[in-house]
Design an enzyme around this catalytic site. Structure first.
Site: not given
Length: 150
Positions: A65-68
């Protein structure tokens, strides 16, 4: 909060072409920018890469779950049937990706969205159904159906 509130059918990639972490993050960034015109793919990519430098977002069981923090809450989903080395905590290849960007001053919304995604992808039957889905429309439908149940 429902995933379908921040995931557009246009932001689903049924087969990622990337063979490494950087390529997958770039594809997800381009998908986010394509589905949500206010976003810039280059900026989304930078934000996702910066977050990955802190610690991997590969949560295991083939899921990342790549996030930013960047803008309004937006999501994109990608599938890699071959799997990608995403430095996952269980050291196994990652096949299911859910990229997320959230407003910079929205810790609560961001965390709720991450928890919701994590809860959905914790189900092994759901993960298997996504991997077997023939196209983006079916992947989105599966997410929508599972989202409605939870």
């Amino acid at each position: 909060m429902k995933i379908t509130e921040f995931l557009s059918p246009q932001a689903v990639i049924p087969e990622l072409k990337g063979q490494n972490k950087s390529d997958v993050l770039r594809e997800l960034s381009e998908s986010l920018a394509g589905a949500y015109p206010p976003l810039n793919a280059g900026r989304v990519f930078e934000v996702l890469v910066e977050r990955e430098k802190l610690n991997t977002t590969g949560i295991g069981e083939g899921v990342a779950i790549p996030h930013g923090k960047l803008a309004t809450l937006y999501g994109a989903v990608g599938v890699s049937h071959a799997g990608v080395d995403f430095n996952s905590i269980d050291r196994k290849p990652t096949q299911l990706f859910f990229a997320l960007v959230a407003p910079e001053n929205s810790a609560g919304i961001h965390l709720k969205a991450l928890a919701r995604i994590s809860r959905l992808f914790r189900n092994p039957d759901f993960r298997e159904a996504i991997l077997k889905a023939p196209d983006a429309a079916r992947i989105y439908a599966l997410i929508s159906e599972e989202d409605a149940r939870a």
